[in-house]
Each structure stands twice: as structure tokens, then as C-alpha cells.
Motif scaffolding. Structure first.
Motif, PDB file in Angstrom:
ATOM      1  N   PRO A  77      -0.985   0.490  18.304  1.00 30.28           N
ATOM      2  CA  PRO A  77       0.335   1.002  18.460  1.00 30.28           C
ATOM      3  C   PRO A  77       0.739   2.446  18.358  1.00 30.28           C
ATOM      4  O   PRO A  77       1.610   3.007  18.813  1.00 30.28           O
ATOM      5  N   GLY A  78      -0.277   3.459  17.985  1.00 32.79           N
ATOM      6  CA  GLY A  78      -0.109   4.888  17.639  1.00 32.79           C
ATOM      7  C   GLY A  78      -0.211   5.211  16.209  1.00 32.79           C
ATOM      8  O   GLY A  78      -0.648   4.555  15.443  1.00 32.79           O
ATOM      9  N   ARG A  79      -0.425   6.454  16.265  1.00 33.10           N
ATOM     10  CA  ARG A  79      -0.961   7.043  14.933  1.00 33.10           C
ATOM     11  C   ARG A  79       0.458   6.694  13.870  1.00 33.10           C
ATOM     12  O   ARG A  79      -0.167   6.616  12.850  1.00 33.10           O
ATOM     13  N   ARG A  80       1.411   6.881  14.229  1.00 32.21           N
ATOM     14  CA  ARG A  80       2.599   6.614  13.222  1.00 32.21           C
ATOM     15  C   ARG A  80       2.884   5.106  12.985  1.00 32.21           C
ATOM     16  O   ARG A  80       3.241   4.710  12.050  1.00 32.21           O
ATOM     17  N   ARG A  81       3.212   4.602  14.342  1.00 32.42           N
ATOM     18  CA  ARG A  81       3.677   3.308  14.246  1.00 32.42           C
ATOM     19  C   ARG A  81       2.678   2.312  13.824  1.00 32.42           C
ATOM     20  O   ARG A  81       3.110   1.332  13.089  1.00 32.42           O
ATOM     21  N   GLY A  82       1.363   2.516  14.126  1.00 33.47           N
ATOM     22  CA  GLY A  82       0.288   1.427  13.606  1.00 33.47           C
ATOM     23  C   GLY A  82      -0.119   1.429  12.209  1.00 33.47           C
ATOM     24  O   GLY A  82      -0.005   0.324  11.533  1.00 33.47           O
ATOM     25  N   TRP A  83       0.022   2.601  11.615  1.00 36.47           N
ATOM     26  CA  TRP A  83      -0.197   2.601  10.298  1.00 36.47           C
ATOM     27  C   TRP A  83       1.018   2.408   9.572  1.00 36.47           C
ATOM     28  O   TRP A  83       1.058   1.693   8.424  1.00 36.47           O
ATOM     29  N   PHE A  84       2.124   2.625  10.016  1.00 38.58           N
ATOM     30  CA  PHE A  84       3.383   2.089   9.301  1.00 38.58           C
ATOM     31  C   PHE A  84       3.409   0.403   9.338  1.00 38.58           C
ATOM     32  O   PHE A  84       3.761   0.144   8.312  1.00 38.58           O
ATOM     33  N   LEU A  85       3.127   0.040  10.354  1.00 41.99           N
ATOM     34  CA  LEU A  85       3.144  -1.568  10.408  1.00 41.99           C
ATOM     35  C   LEU A  85       1.943  -2.010   9.500  1.00 41.99           C
ATOM     36  O   LEU A  85       2.100  -3.085   8.745  1.00 41.99           O
ATOM     37  N   LEU A  86       1.010  -1.620   9.335  1.00 46.53           N
ATOM     38  CA  LEU A  86      -0.221  -1.965   8.610  1.00 46.53           C
ATOM     39  C   LEU A  86       0.108  -2.050   7.032  1.00 46.53           C
ATOM     40  O   LEU A  86      -0.365  -2.585   6.414  1.00 46.53           O
ATOM     41  N   GLY A  87       0.946  -1.075   6.773  1.00 46.09           N
ATOM     42  CA  GLY A  87       1.258  -0.849   5.230  1.00 46.09           C
ATOM     43  C   GLY A  87       2.331  -1.866   4.953  1.00 46.09           C
ATOM     44  O   GLY A  87       2.643  -2.124   3.745  1.00 46.09           O
ATOM     45  N   ALA A  88       3.401  -2.170   5.829  1.00 45.97           N
ATOM     46  CA  ALA A  88       4.464  -2.889   5.422  1.00 45.97           C
ATOM     47  C   ALA A  88       4.446  -4.153   4.761  1.00 45.97           C
ATOM     48  O   ALA A  88       5.034  -4.805   3.857  1.00 45.97           O
ATOM     49  N   VAL A  89       3.357  -4.856   5.542  1.00 46.34           N
ATOM     50  CA  VAL A  89       3.323  -6.414   4.832  1.00 46.34           C
ATOM     51  C   VAL A  89       2.441  -6.454   3.164  1.00 46.34           C
ATOM     52  O   VAL A  89       2.916  -7.223   2.272  1.00 46.34           O
ATOM     53  N   PRO A  90       1.660  -5.815   2.988  1.00 45.17           N
ATOM     54  CA  PRO A  90       1.038  -5.815   1.385  1.00 45.17           C
ATOM     55  C   PRO A  90       2.200  -5.139   0.482  1.00 45.17           C
ATOM     56  O   PRO A  90       2.074  -5.316  -0.421  1.00 45.17           O
ATOM     57  N   ALA A  91       3.041  -4.198   1.127  1.00 47.49           N
ATOM     58  CA  ALA A  91       4.144  -3.710   0.293  1.00 47.49           C
ATOM     59  C   ALA A  91       4.994  -4.700  -0.076  1.00 47.49           C
ATOM     60  O   ALA A  91       5.318  -4.716  -1.342  1.00 47.49           O
ATOM     61  N   ALA A  92       5.381  -5.329   0.998  1.00 45.74           N
ATOM     62  CA  ALA A  92       6.238  -6.491   0.547  1.00 45.74           C
ATOM     63  C   ALA A  92       5.712  -7.595  -0.624  1.00 45.74           C
ATOM     64  O   ALA A  92       6.250  -8.078  -1.199  1.00 45.74           O
ATOM     65  N   LEU A  93       4.450  -7.872  -0.121  1.00 47.31           N
ATOM     66  CA  LEU A  93       3.786  -8.800  -1.062  1.00 47.31           C
ATOM     67  C   LEU A  93       3.721  -8.413  -2.419  1.00 47.31           C
ATOM     68  O   LEU A  93       4.175  -9.133  -3.461  1.00 47.31           O
ATOM     69  N   ALA A  94       3.556  -7.157  -2.756  1.00 45.21           N
ATOM     70  CA  ALA A  94       3.207  -6.582  -4.065  1.00 45.21           C
ATOM     71  C   ALA A  94       4.858  -6.760  -4.656  1.00 45.21           C
ATOM     72  O   ALA A  94       4.727  -6.727  -5.924  1.00 45.21           O
ATOM     73  N   ALA A  95       5.584  -6.237  -3.764  1.00 44.33           N
ATOM     74  CA  ALA A  95       7.077  -6.404  -4.461  1.00 44.33           C
ATOM     75  C   ALA A  95       7.502  -7.805  -4.906  1.00 44.33           C
ATOM     76  O   ALA A  95       8.019  -7.809  -5.728  1.00 44.33           O
ATOM     77  N   TRP A  96       7.175  -8.605  -4.282  1.00 47.88           N
ATOM     78  CA  TRP A  96       7.249  -9.976  -4.604  1.00 47.88           C
ATOM     79  C   TRP A  96       6.619 -10.388  -6.019  1.00 47.88           C
ATOM     80  O   TRP A  96       7.270 -10.686  -7.232  1.00 47.88           O
ATOM     81  N   MET A  97       5.437  -9.912  -6.182  1.00 41.69           N
ATOM     82  CA  MET A  97       4.563 -10.256  -7.464  1.00 41.69           C
ATOM     83  C   MET A  97       5.168  -9.368  -8.646  1.00 41.69           C
ATOM     84  O   MET A  97       5.297 -10.143  -9.685  1.00 41.69           O
ATOM     85  N   ILE A  98       5.707  -8.153  -8.451  1.00 43.40           N
ATOM     86  CA  ILE A  98       5.749  -7.345  -9.784  1.00 43.40           C
ATOM     87  C   ILE A  98       7.293  -7.586  -9.759  1.00 43.40           C
ATOM     88  O   ILE A  98       7.430  -7.332 -11.147  1.00 43.40           O
ATOM     89  N   LEU A  99       7.992  -8.328  -9.178  1.00 42.86           N
ATOM     90  CA  LEU A  99       9.428  -8.654  -9.430  1.00 42.86           C
ATOM     91  C   LEU A  99       9.475 -10.223  -9.898  1.00 42.86           C
ATOM     92  O   LEU A  99      10.738 -10.387 -10.447  1.00 42.86           O
ATOM     93  N   THR A 100       8.482 -10.914  -9.778  1.00 45.73           N
ATOM     94  CA  THR A 100       8.596 -12.257 -10.294  1.00 45.73           C
ATOM     95  C   THR A 100       7.213 -12.755 -11.170  1.00 45.73           C
ATOM     96  O   THR A 100       6.333 -13.366 -10.991  1.00 45.73           O
ATOM     97  N   PRO A 101       7.257 -11.720 -11.988  1.00 46.46           N
ATOM     98  CA  PRO A 101       6.012 -11.900 -13.030  1.00 46.46           C
ATOM     99  C   PRO A 101       6.144 -13.374 -13.836  1.00 46.46           C
ATOM    100  O   PRO A 101       7.203 -13.759 -14.287  1.00 46.46           O
ATOM    101  N   PRO A 102       4.906 -14.026 -14.309  1.00 40.70           N
ATOM    102  CA  PRO A 102       5.122 -15.094 -15.298  1.00 40.70           C
ATOM    103  C   PRO A 102       5.571 -14.732 -16.599  1.00 40.70           C
ATOM    104  O   PRO A 102       5.510 -13.610 -16.938  1.00 40.70           O
ATOM    105  N   THR A 103       6.026 -15.666 -17.391  1.00 37.68           N
ATOM    106  CA  THR A 103       6.600 -15.398 -18.607  1.00 37.68           C
ATOM    107  C   THR A 103       5.555 -14.819 -19.527  1.00 37.68           C
ATOM    108  O   THR A 103       5.807 -14.155 -20.399  1.00 37.68           O
ATOM    109  N   ASP A 104       4.214 -15.044 -19.416  1.00 36.15           N
ATOM    110  CA  ASP A 104       3.341 -14.371 -20.182  1.00 36.15           C
ATOM    111  C   ASP A 104       2.590 -13.216 -19.590  1.00 36.15           C
ATOM    112  O   ASP A 104       1.274 -12.641 -19.973  1.00 36.15           O
ATOM    113  N   ALA A 105       3.213 -12.507 -18.843  1.00 37.83           N
ATOM    114  CA  ALA A 105       2.648 -11.436 -18.119  1.00 37.83           C
ATOM    115  C   ALA A 105       2.584 -10.184 -19.109  1.00 37.83           C
ATOM    116  O   ALA A 105       3.424  -9.856 -19.898  1.00 37.83           O
TER     117      ALA A 105
END
Length: 441
Positions: free
Chosen positions: A77-105
Motif C-alpha cells: 500500500p506504500g511506505r506510510r499506508r502499509g506500515w500504518f495498517l501493519l501496526g494497527a491490529v496488534p496495537a488494538a489487541l494489546a489494548a484489549w489485554m492490558i485493559l482487561t487483566p485477570p484478577t490475579d494479574a
């Protein structure tokens, strides 16, 4: 006379939209997570501060790599668009994990997912910011691009602040439920808005000449004196802003003794930040971007020196402080980013290439170091002074007030001294763009 080409409003909105979930993603790391992991999960306050400092320091190493990759390696998709898209999905996943920790985290959970969140954010924000810097070449049009993006940042922050109240209305009974709502919103909207921007917006070519090697490219960067001066001012001011951002919830809970108003006061602050964006863009058209930013910082200093006079029950006075410093925040977010796009043109003239990724990587590194310093300094000092996040005594409150208000004033005065006579105003930038055009002819 060169006439600036204005980007259509729809294009600006499509570009700025992904900043909304990106902002909602970053607010928790600096404001919500420290108090959540210390107060709800039960980790020691000093340990949380140390972990978040380690996350930022480790993550800082990834910024130059991300900048170099998105400058030198084009994806389909391009230098900017390609890397931008590549980072968006893992960033969203990590946000879910850190905002919903288990009780014994434990501390390793916070460390691991904190690193994943920061790395995913880096991989997304650097090509995204570089892309925005290259969408326009005009001095004031760049302010417009940065203004829309940073306005979305503030709107996303406002959404994140509002989540607890919305979650409560929908049946969430505690902070965990509220953060789960926030995590779901980020997880859905970030990849979708990133894809929309990549499909609808163009990407400028990389430049007319071959990209210099890493060693050869270091010289032009070190000779870029406007960039180095701007970077120093940004680090100092970022440190100044990071302290009250990190300590805001503690100040409201322990000094005002109104923890129930943490959300509404944060909402007021960021709402005024949104209102401040068009205000400071208008001021910048009259005075220049660097002078408008300096005026905003000076105004924030004038307000912050009054904070030590605030005590229990002084809600109206503190609300007024939130309004005025929130207006100044609009300048802090918008104008430095627009100036950054201008100083990259100094490098573009010398190298004949667009190395925006590298420059925004150093910009991101400066941001993270400044915020890491704020967390790494504030929490250990509060712990040493006997401050307790969930306590009720007076221990450490004087240190809290000094770190929240007085130290930021001293730091902002240093940043003002660096920027007041900044050399790259509109006339100087117009000459720079003309020289670039002559070189490319």
C-alpha cells in the motif's frame, strides 16, 4: 507568489479519524493504568511506576527502527499506508489485554502487555504522523492537517474519559467493566478507520534522490539546527505536561478530596483542549506557529502557579484551572507537530528525500522519554514522601502539589526560552520550499 493548495475537508477528516482510537489507546497508559493497577489490582505504587518507566525506556529503542523501516521499505500500500495498517491490529489487541487483566494479574502481566501496547502504538503512530507531514507543503496548511489530527486526539481522549459514565449507564458496576468497554471500542474502530484512510488518501512520492545510508544520513540530521532546537523544547515541555497528566487523578482524589469528580474534571479539561485547537490555529496565523505556542505555554504557567492555593472543596477554582490549561493544551498538541513538518524540509533540501519517518521516530522517542521521566520521577518521590494512593492522611500531599504544578512551570519557562525566537517562521519556510522546488527542477 506561491498559492497553497487546500486539502478537502473530507480528506482531512478521513486522515484525522484514526487518531481518535489511537488517543483512546494512549490515555490509559498515562492516566488510568497507574491508579488502576495500584488501586484496583493492588500492585505497589512504586512498582507500577518502575514498570511503566521500564516499558517506556524499552519501547524507546523501537522508535528509530520504526522510522527507518517506514522510510526505506515500501509495503504494497506504500511506505506510510502499509506500515500504518501493519501496526494497527496488534496495537488494538494489546489494548484489549492490558485493559482487561485477570484478577490475579501481576507485575509481569503489566510489563508484557505494556510493552506490546507501546510497540504496537509505535508501529502505527510513526508512519501515520509522517504521512500527515507529507500531505501538505504549505506553512499554514500543515497547521490545518495537524489541527484536525490533534483535534481527533483530544476527541478520542474525551471519549476515553467518558467511558466510565457510559459503562455505568449500560450496567457496568466497577472500573473493570468500564475499561472493557473502552478496550472493545479501540479494538473495533482502530483497524477499520486505519483501513478507510489507507483506501481513500494518496501518499506522496519518497523524493527525487536515493535515500542516504544510515551513517551518511546522520550528518544532515545533526546539522538541522531548527529540528534540534524544537526537539529540546518539546522534550522539556513534554516532561512538564507529563507530570500533571500522571498525577491528575491523585490530585483530585487527595487534595480536592473529590474522587467522584475525576472523570467530569478530566472531561472538562479535554473538552477545552478541543476548543483551544481552532483558537491557537487562528493565533498562529497572526503571530507564527512558534510564537503562538510560546504564548500558550506562558499562559499555562500563569495558571499553574495558582494551584498551590487550591485546597479541599475549591472545586470552582480548580475547574477554572482545568478550563484555562485545557485551552493551552490545544496549542501543545497542534503547533509543535506542525512546526515539526516544517523543520523536516531543512533535511529535505539537503538530502533530496522525504525522511519524515526518521524525524517522527525521534519525535516519538522524545515524547516517550519525557513521559517516562514524569512517571519515573513522580511515583518514587511520592512513595518516598509517604504518599498512599488510597490513603487519607496528609503525608506526601505537599510533594504531590509541587510535582503537579510548580515543577511544570519551571520546565515550561525553559521551553519558552528555546522557542520564542525560533528561526523558521512563515517567510523563512516559504524560501525553504522555493529552494526545494529549484533543486527538484
Amino acid at each position: 507568489m506561491r498559492t497553497a493548495t487546500k486539502l478537502p475537508r473530507l480528506a482531512l477528516l478521513v486522515y484525522g479519524a484514526p487518531a481518535l482510537p489511537l488517543a483512546a489507546l494512549t490515555l490509559p497508559l498515562y492516566v488510568i493504568l497507574p491508579s488502576f493497577y495500584a488501586g484496583v489490582i493492588g500492585l505497589p505504587l512504586a512498582q507500577v511506576g518502575t514498570i511503566l518507566l521500564a516499558v517506556r525506556l524499552a519501547d524507546a529503542l523501537s522508535d528509530p527502527l520504526a522510522g527507518i523501516l517506514c522510510d526505506r521499505i515500501p509495503l504494497p500500500p506504500g511506505r506510510r499506508r502499509g506500515w500504518f495498517l501493519l501496526g494497527a491490529v496488534p496495537a488494538a489487541l494489546a489494548a484489549w489485554m492490558i485493559l482487561t487483566p485477570p484478577t490475579d494479574a501481576g507485575p509481569l502481566y503489566l510489563l508484557g502487555w505494556g510493552l506490546a501496547l507501546s510497540l504496537g502504538y509505535t508501529a502505527t503512530i510513526i508512519p501515520y504522523s509522517a504521512w500527515g507531514a507529507e500531505l501538505a507543503d504549505d506553512y499554514h496548511e500543515r497547521s490545518r492537517v495537524a489541527g484536525v489530527r490533534e483535534g481527533m486526539v483530544l476527541l478520542g481522549t474525551l471519549v476515553a474519559v467518558s467511558v466510565p459514565a457510559v459503562a455505568d449507564a449500560l450496567g457496568a458496576v466497577d472500573q473493570r467493566g468500564a475499561l472493557a468497554f473502552l478496550a472493545a471500542g479501540i479494538g473495533i474502530s482502530l483497524p477499520l478507520l486505519a483501513l478507510l484512510a489507507a483506501l481513500r488518501l494518496p501518499e506522496p512520492p519518497p523524493g527525487v534522490e536515493a535515500m542516504p545510508g544510515l551513517r551518511e544520513g546522520l550528518g544532515p540530521l545533526l546539522r538541522n539546527r531548527p529540528f534540534l532546537r524544537l526537539l529540546a523544547a518539546f522534550i522539556v515541555n513534554g516532561f512538564a505536561n507529563g507530570l500533571p497528566a500522571t498525577l491528575f487523578l491523585f490530585f483530585v482524589a487527595r487534595v480536592l478530596e473529590r474522587p467522584d469528580l475525576q472523570g467530569p474534571l478530566l472531561f472538562l479539561y479535554f473538552l477545552c483542549g478541543i476548543a483551544g485547537v481552532p483558537l491557537w490555529l487562528a493565533v498562529a496565523r497572526k503571530t507564527g506557529k512558534h510564537r503562538a505556542w510560546s504564548i500558550a505555554m506562558l499562559g499555562a504557567c500563569t495558571v499553574f502557579v495558582l494551584v498551590p492555593l487550591i485546597g479541599r472543596g475549591d472545586l470552582a477554582a480548580f475547574a477554572a484551572i482545568c478550563v484555562l490549561t485545557g485551552l493551552a493544551l490545544g496549542a501543545d498538541l497542534t503547533l509543535p507537530a506542525a512546526i515539526q513538518a516544517d523543520v523536516i524540509d531543512v533535511d529535505r533540501l539537503e538530502t533530496g528525500t522525504r525522511r519524515s519517518g526518521l524525524y517522527f521516530a525521534l519525535w516519538g522517542l522524545a515524547t516517550k522519554l519525557a513521559l517516562a521521566l514524569a512517571v519515573g520521577l513522580a511515583f518514587p518521590l511520592l512513595d518516598l514522601a509517604g504518599f498512599e494512593a488510597e490513603g487519607t492522611g496528609e503525608d506526601g500531599l505537599g510533594v504531590l502539589v509541587a510535582l503537579y504544578s510548580l515543577l511544570p512551570v519551571a520546565l515550561k519557562l525553559v521551553a519558552i526560552a528555546l522557542m520564542w525566537r525560533f528561526p523558521l517562521d512563515k517567510a523563512a519556510h516559504d524560501r525553504l520550499v522555493a529552494d526545494i522546488a529549484d533543486r527538484q527542477a
